[in-house]
Design a protein around this motif. Structure first.
Motif, PDB file in Angstrom:
ATOM      1  N   TYR A 175       0.841  -1.200   0.000  1.00 48.44           N
ATOM      2  CA  TYR A 175       0.000   0.000   0.000  1.00 48.44           C
ATOM      3  C   TYR A 175       0.876   1.249   0.000  1.00 48.44           C
ATOM      4  CZ  TYR A 175      -3.178  -3.607   1.666  1.00 48.44           C
ATOM      5  OH  TYR A 175      -3.906  -4.753   1.791  1.00 48.44           O
ATOM      6  N   TRP A 176       0.434   2.246  -0.742  1.00 50.67           N
ATOM      7  CA  TRP A 176       1.190   3.478  -0.897  1.00 50.67           C
ATOM      8  C   TRP A 176       0.302   4.686  -0.703  1.00 50.67           C
ATOM      9  CZ3 TRP A 176       6.446   3.829  -2.127  1.00 50.67           C
ATOM     10  CH2 TRP A 176       7.083   2.615  -2.381  1.00 50.67           C
ATOM     11  N   GLY A 177       0.913   5.748  -0.183  1.00 46.72           N
ATOM     12  CA  GLY A 177       0.233   7.026  -0.140  1.00 46.72           C
ATOM     13  C   GLY A 177       0.461   7.812  -1.412  1.00 46.72           C
ATOM     14  N   GLN A 178      -0.112   9.007  -1.445  1.00 44.52           N
ATOM     15  CA  GLN A 178      -0.039   9.829  -2.654  1.00 44.52           C
ATOM     16  C   GLN A 178       1.210  10.685  -2.699  1.00 44.52           C
ATOM     17  OE1 GLN A 178      -1.647  10.686   0.038  1.00 44.52           O
ATOM     18  NE2 GLN A 178      -1.080  12.833   0.339  1.00 44.52           N
ATOM     19  N   GLY A 179       1.911  10.789  -1.585  1.00 41.37           N
ATOM     20  CA  GLY A 179       3.151  11.545  -1.548  1.00 41.37           C
ATOM     21  C   GLY A 179       2.966  12.950  -1.020  1.00 41.37           C
ATOM     22  N   THR A 180       4.039  13.486  -0.460  1.00 38.03           N
ATOM     23  CA  THR A 180       4.062  14.874  -0.005  1.00 38.03           C
ATOM     24  C   THR A 180       5.377  15.491  -0.450  1.00 38.03           C
ATOM     25  OG1 THR A 180       3.748  16.340   1.907  1.00 38.03           O
ATOM     26  CG2 THR A 180       4.996  14.317   2.303  1.00 38.03           C
ATOM     27  N   GLN A 181       5.303  16.683  -1.003  1.00 39.10           N
ATOM     28  CA  GLN A 181       6.472  17.334  -1.592  1.00 39.10           C
ATOM     29  C   GLN A 181       7.311  18.024  -0.511  1.00 39.10           C
ATOM     30  OE1 GLN A 181       7.533  17.777  -5.124  1.00 39.10           O
ATOM     31  NE2 GLN A 181       9.343  18.335  -3.933  1.00 39.10           N
ATOM     32  N   VAL A 182       8.593  17.772  -0.541  1.00 39.98           N
ATOM     33  CA  VAL A 182       9.553  18.480   0.309  1.00 39.98           C
ATOM     34  C   VAL A 182      10.505  19.230  -0.600  1.00 39.98           C
ATOM     35  CG1 VAL A 182      11.474  18.224   1.919  1.00 39.98           C
ATOM     36  CG2 VAL A 182       9.394  16.854   2.228  1.00 39.98           C
ATOM     37  N   ALA A 183      10.657  20.503  -0.363  1.00 36.61           N
ATOM     38  CA  ALA A 183      11.591  21.327  -1.122  1.00 36.61           C
ATOM     39  C   ALA A 183      12.518  22.026  -0.142  1.00 36.61           C
ATOM     40  CB  ALA A 183      10.842  22.346  -1.973  1.00 36.61           C
ATOM     41  N   VAL A 184      13.805  21.946  -0.397  1.00 32.58           N
ATOM     42  CA  VAL A 184      14.786  22.535   0.504  1.00 32.58           C
ATOM     43  C   VAL A 184      15.568  23.587  -0.264  1.00 32.58           C
ATOM     44  CG1 VAL A 184      16.708  22.119   2.073  1.00 32.58           C
ATOM     45  CG2 VAL A 184      14.952  20.360   1.749  1.00 32.58           C
ATOM     46  N   ALA A 185      15.514  24.801   0.212  1.00 30.27           N
ATOM     47  CA  ALA A 185      16.212  25.916  -0.424  1.00 30.27           C
ATOM     48  C   ALA A 185      17.599  26.094   0.194  1.00 30.27           C
ATOM     49  CB  ALA A 185      15.402  27.181  -0.259  1.00 30.27           C
TER      50      ALA A 185
END
Length: 131
Positions: A120-130
């Motif tokens: 089972y998988w989730g839809q994902g969450t975006q992480v952006a690092v500046a």
């Protein structure tokens, strides 16, 4: 239905921290292992960490080097990934996944957990690092 719902992603500065959450429903949380993977644009999926709820066994991907911590709260049926000392190269979509805990307990050592079939998988969450 089984659902994994991630949250907590966003924009962070290099050196900063984020905590990702994965709420799991539709399965007996205690019987399952939960893993976090990530995928950056143009790159292959990369294993981050996994935890076996039944016995607390934890594995981390080689690149983590103490910067990330996985945990679960069985009462809240939630898995967490605490991201510390973030780097721009940590920018990716982070996914949580779940599979039968006994499978990971038996076959997850020596990096085996990363190549298991995660049901089972989730839809994902975006992480952006500046930088």
């Amino acid at each position: 239905d089984v659902r994994l719902v991630e949250s907590g992603g966003g924009l962070a500065q290099a050196g900063g921290s984020l905590t990702l959450s994965c709420v799991v429903s539709g399965i007996t949380f205690y019987d399952y292992a939960v893993a976090w993977f990530r995928q950056a644009p143009g790159k292959e999926r990369e294993e981050v960490s996994c935890i076996v709820n039944e016995d607390g066994t934890i594995y981390y991907g080689d690149f983590v080097k103490g910067r990330f911590t996985i945990s679960t709260n069985n009462a809240e049926i939630t898995a967490y990934l605490h991201l510390n000392n973030l780097k721009p190269e940590d920018t990716a979509v982070y996914y949580c996944a779940a599979t039968w805990g006994r499978t990971v307990a038996v076959r997850g050592g020596d990096g085996g957990w990363s190549s298991l079939y995660w049901d089972y998988w989730g839809q994902g969450t975006q992480v952006a690092v500046a930088s």
